[in-house]
Every structure is written in C-alpha cells, then in structure tokens.
Enzyme design. Structure first.
Site, PDB file in Angstrom:
ATOM      1  N   SER A  67       3.235   5.849  10.843  1.00 53.31           N
ATOM      2  CA  SER A  67       2.409   5.154   9.854  1.00 53.31           C
ATOM      3  C   SER A  67       2.506   5.857   8.515  1.00 53.31           C
ATOM      4  O   SER A  67       2.824   7.043   8.426  1.00 53.31           O
ATOM      5  CB  SER A  67       0.937   5.112  10.304  1.00 53.31           C
ATOM      6  OG  SER A  67       0.348   6.396  10.190  1.00 53.31           O
ATOM      7  N   LYS A  68       2.219   5.081   7.462  1.00 52.27           N
ATOM      8  CA  LYS A  68       2.203   5.652   6.119  1.00 52.27           C
ATOM      9  C   LYS A  68       1.082   6.679   5.988  1.00 52.27           C
ATOM     10  O   LYS A  68       1.228   7.680   5.296  1.00 52.27           O
ATOM     11  CB  LYS A  68       2.017   4.526   5.088  1.00 52.27           C
ATOM     12  CG  LYS A  68       3.248   3.656   4.896  1.00 52.27           C
ATOM     13  CD  LYS A  68       3.022   2.551   3.897  1.00 52.27           C
ATOM     14  CE  LYS A  68       2.299   1.379   4.487  1.00 52.27           C
ATOM     15  NZ  LYS A  68       2.349   0.163   3.654  1.00 52.27           N
ATOM     16  N   ARG A  69      -0.028   6.420   6.663  1.00 52.20           N
ATOM     17  CA  ARG A  69      -1.184   7.316   6.548  1.00 52.20           C
ATOM     18  C   ARG A  69      -0.879   8.701   7.109  1.00 52.20           C
ATOM     19  O   ARG A  69      -1.437   9.703   6.664  1.00 52.20           O
ATOM     20  CB  ARG A  69      -2.390   6.709   7.269  1.00 52.20           C
ATOM     21  CG  ARG A  69      -2.911   5.436   6.590  1.00 52.20           C
ATOM     22  CD  ARG A  69      -4.096   4.858   7.330  1.00 52.20           C
ATOM     23  NE  ARG A  69      -4.536   3.610   6.723  1.00 52.20           N
ATOM     24  CZ  ARG A  69      -5.542   2.875   7.190  1.00 52.20           C
ATOM     25  NH1 ARG A  69      -6.198   3.271   8.263  1.00 52.20           N
ATOM     26  NH2 ARG A  69      -5.893   1.749   6.589  1.00 52.20           N
ATOM     27  N   PHE A 101       5.143   3.017   0.125  1.00 55.66           N
ATOM     28  CA  PHE A 101       6.493   2.824   0.639  1.00 55.66           C
ATOM     29  C   PHE A 101       6.451   2.178   2.026  1.00 55.66           C
ATOM     30  O   PHE A 101       5.493   2.343   2.774  1.00 55.66           O
ATOM     31  CB  PHE A 101       7.236   4.152   0.750  1.00 55.66           C
ATOM     32  CG  PHE A 101       7.619   4.751  -0.573  1.00 55.66           C
ATOM     33  CD1 PHE A 101       7.601   4.002  -1.738  1.00 55.66           C
ATOM     34  CD2 PHE A 101       8.015   6.073  -0.654  1.00 55.66           C
ATOM     35  CE1 PHE A 101       7.974   4.546  -2.954  1.00 55.66           C
ATOM     36  CE2 PHE A 101       8.387   6.643  -1.863  1.00 55.66           C
ATOM     37  CZ  PHE A 101       8.362   5.878  -3.011  1.00 55.66           C
ATOM     38  N   THR A 134       0.823  -1.216   0.000  1.00 52.67           N
ATOM     39  CA  THR A 134       0.000   0.000   0.000  1.00 52.67           C
ATOM     40  C   THR A 134       0.855   1.262   0.000  1.00 52.67           C
ATOM     41  O   THR A 134       0.435   2.298   0.471  1.00 52.67           O
ATOM     42  CB  THR A 134      -0.933   0.001   1.232  1.00 52.67           C
ATOM     43  OG1 THR A 134      -0.144  -0.167   2.424  1.00 52.67           O
ATOM     44  CG2 THR A 134      -1.939  -1.129   1.149  1.00 52.67           C
TER      45      THR A 134
END
Length: 475
Positions: free
Chosen positions: A253-255, A15, A13
C-alpha cells in the site's frame, strides 16, 4: 454481443503502487482481449486525501506502460465526466431516487450521537453498526428537519434477514448474511458520495461489463448487488483478485510506503519488465512461458486463470525480468537508461561520450536495473581500491606475482592504447608467465579492479586508462 468495457478507477492520492497497477493491467488485458474499451475514471470523492499532481502521475504511469486509454478525463466519451467530483449532481439524483423507492433514508444523527454508539460498541467489544435510528422518523419529522437545513446523510436501507448472493469469476458463489450489512452511507453531508455508492452508479452509467478489484472488497459486493437490485440494473461480472503482499507479508500500500511504479521507474526499471512481472503475480498462462510482449499477454490472458491465493512481491524476481529486458535494449536505449544515473553520481567532465558509451555497454549484461550502473562502475571513478578477504587469499598464490609483473611490462610497451592491443598484451602474458584460464585472468582483474568478476577484462583495462592500470599493477 455486448461490448466489453472495463474501468481503472484509482484515487489521486499519490503515486500508483504496484498492487493497484496490477489491477489496471488485468483490466486492460481483459478489454483488449475482447476488442473492448479500457476506461479511466478518477475517484476523488475523498477530498481530504487528494495529492496535487496525482492525476498527472496516473496518466504518466499508464502512458509509460503503453496502455491506451479509450475514454477518460483527457479524452471523454459519451458517458462523462470521468472525474467523480464533477458528477455530484448525478449521485444526488440517484440517492434521492432510492429514498423515494424506500431503499434509502435521510439520517440526521449528529457526530456526537454516532461517537457514543461507537464507544458503546467498543466497550461491548462488538463491531460498530449504525442502529437505524433515523429509519423510524416520520415523513413530517423529516420534512421539518430538511426545512430547518439540518445536516444529513443518506443511508442505504439494508435487509436484516436472509442472504445476498455474490457470483464471482474467481471465487464462485459467495453467500453473505444480510444481518451483518450496515445501513451504509450513500451520500455524505458535504454532498459527495461514498466510494461504494459512486462505484455502482458510475459503473452502470458508464456501461462497465467487468469489474476487477481486490479480494478485500468481495464481501462489500453484497451491498453493491442490493443497490443494483434496488435500481433494477444489470450487474457487471465481478472478478476479485487476491492481494499482493510485500516481502514483510503485509498488503502492499501507499500508506506503508511500499514501492510505487514511479519509484521503480526512477530506479531504472523498465515499464515492460514491470508489467510482465506483475501480470504473473496471481495469474498464470496455460504453459510455463514467463517472458511476454504486451500483444502476447493480450492473446494469452484468461481471467479464469487468476489465482485465489495471495502473491508475494519479490524484488529479486522483478530484477530477473528487468535484466532480461535490459539485455534486449539497443545501444542508444541502454545509454539513455544509464547515463542520468552516472551523471548524478560522478564527475564526467573529463570523460568523452565515446568512453561513457563504452563503459555502459560493457555492463549491459550485468545490470538488473538502471541505477545499479553506479555501484558496478565505482572502480572507474576512484583512485584507490581495496580487496576483500577472498581476493587477498587468491592473490597469495605463487604464480600471481610473475603474471602481474609480466602484464605490467607488456602494457608499458603499448603505444596505441586500444582494446585489441590490450588483448594482445594479455595473450603474451599467458605465454611468458606460463599461466592460463583463471590463473591468468583472475589475478589481473583483482589487481586492476579489486573484484574477482566483471565485464570483459580488456575493455575494463582500456576504460581505466594506461596510467591508472600501471599504477594499480605496481602496488
């Protein structure tokens, strides 16, 4: 003795953020410490969140970290496929087996009904839990609905009394009340498994012996254990690790757009430095050693020394590690690291490769990451320099003017512009102006570079060039 098998199972989803990479590092070290296998499995059952190219980024990240994947999508072993979306029929088979055994059931509830249940829970300010409505359907009703092709999910039938025990290598024995366990969905209406169900089936079939994952999944492990018991399968050894928190105190987190491995790599952080730093976030060796090669980490790694407490990501500490590794690079490696950043930021058409290499080399011991070379070398690529207040104050001392004028005369007399001749000019200035130490070097450095500190002064003057230096000394 059973072969140790660990798995890194990222979702494609985007990097790989550094909290996820830390888990991979622990899994890799544990496998290699025990001469076992490190398996890569791609968990892509959440099809809506897939990001194109993510699998390539995962491979690239592990390759840059020098982690050898023993089995995975690109080098399959005997327990593939290693991409979950290619294993749909396997999950369906095992979900139906649980239905037959009475540990799971068909659920035909519509989204409208579930929405109403959520609204009621919200009004009552209680967590939403599915009410088990379809658990009461008769076999005839189920068969009729299946015959009419009504959409369904398959849910796990949870015990509502007693406790489920979780044994974890880090947190010890954890008891979960069964009453708080929802009848979770195992197989979704689109035929894809949920994360929890796919993990259990795949970990068993791929003979995973140790599961390392975030502490946030610790309570969920009760559901996993009930699935293992329902199938009659042996449970893996669980190792839950506390979260890595960002500098704002929130989970990385990526988010949240926190730094990914590739973000750091593209800024000029070295993979070996990133790995060395991350492994010490939540794990400690027996002694106070901080700098480790990968072989030394494999030798030293002991999962029982993983901390129960959360760790804080500190970019300053990461830069300290990175600076150490940058100092260890040879001439070709440091140029390879820094040159792209200079090319992107400055016009180098009139610079020889020898000049560029010399510039990079004198800053090697001043760098904490590759891109920093741009900021540090700005004085070589602009016409004018400005002094801050501290520099201005220093330049008001009475010996400064004589020092600068003497050096200017000595540099004007140089016929062959070399570092050695520049050193000689500075030494002559020391004798003629009657100054030494800080009162010799600091005024010269401020005048030619606009800075109080920097790399070797003769090299700086040499690279600036005679014309530029004399112009700055005259101002």
């Amino acid at each position: 003795m059973k072969e140790v098998r660990t798995r890194f199972a990222p979702s494609p989803t985007g990097f790989m953020h550094i909290g996820n990479l830390r888990t991979a590092i622990f899994e890799y070290l544990l496998a290699k410490k025990n001469n076992g296998k490190f398996i890569l499995r791609i968990e892509d059952t959440d099809q809506e969140r897939l990001v194109e190219g993510s699998i390539d980024f995962i491979y690239k990240t592990l390759e840059l970290c020098n982690f050898v994947i023993d089995e995975g999508p690109n080098n399959e072993g005997e327990v593939g496929p290693y991409i979950q979306s290619q294993r749909k029929e396997i999950y369906k088979k095992y979900a139906l087996e649980l239905v037959e055994k009475g540990y799971a059931y068909y659920c035909f509830c519509t989204e409208e009904r579930l929405t109403k249940l959520r609204e009621v829970a919200s009004l009552n300010k209680t967590p939403f839990m599915y009410d088990g409505h379809c658990k009461k359907l008769s076999q005839e009703e189920i068969e009729e609905k299946l015959k009419n092709n009504e959409p369904y999910v398959i849910r796990q039938k949870m015990p509502k009394e007693g406790q489920t025990i979780i044994n974890d290598l880090v947190y010890g024995e954890v008891l979960i009340e069964n009453s708080v366990l929802e009848d979770q969905i195992l197989l979704k209406s689109d035929g894809y498994p949920t994360y929890n169900f796919a993990n259990v089936v795949d970990d068993h079939l791929m003979q995973i012996t140790h599961v390392i994952r975030g502490k946030e999944y610790l309570d969920q492990t009760a559901k996993y254990n009930l699935l293992y018991d329902a199938f009659g399968w042996e449970k893996p050894i669980y190792i839950h690790v506390a979260m890595v928190l960002g500098e704002d105190g929130n989970k990385l987190s990526k988010r949240n757009k926190d730094a990914s491995f590739m973000d750091l790599y593209n800024e000029g952080y070295l993979p070996q430095a990133i790995v060395n730093y991350l492994v010490l976030l939540g794990w400690s060796p027996k002694d106070n050693q901080e700098i480790f090669s990968i072989d030394e980490l494999i030798e030293a790694f002991d999962p029982t020394r993983i901390s129960k407490s959360s760790s804080s990501y500190d970019v300053k500490k990461l830069r300290w590690f990175n600076a150490h590794y940058i100092k260890e690079l040879n001439k070709d490696q440091i140029v390879k690291l820094c040159l792209p950043f200079l090319q992107e930021s400055y016009d180098l058409k009139d610079k020889t490769i020898t000049w560029i290499q010399h510039l990079i080399e004198i800053y090697q011991n001043h760098l904490s990451y590759g891109k920093e070379i741009v900021e540090l070398t700005e004085l070589f690529f602009k016409e004018d320099i400005t002094l801050d207040e501290e520099c201005r104050q220093f330049m008001q001392q009475e010996t400064v003017e004589k020092t600068i004028n003497t050096l200017k005369q000595e540099l004007e007399n140089i016929q062959d512009w070399t570092v050695e001749n520049i050193k000689e000019a500075i030494n002559k200035t020391k004798e003629k102006a009657g100054v030494k130490g800080k009162m010799l070097y600091m005024p010269i450095r401020i005048k030619v570079s606009g800075q109080m500190h920097g790399p070797e002064l003769p090299d700086t003057i040499y690279l600036l060039g005679k014309e530029t230096v004399l112009k700055r000394l005259s101002r």
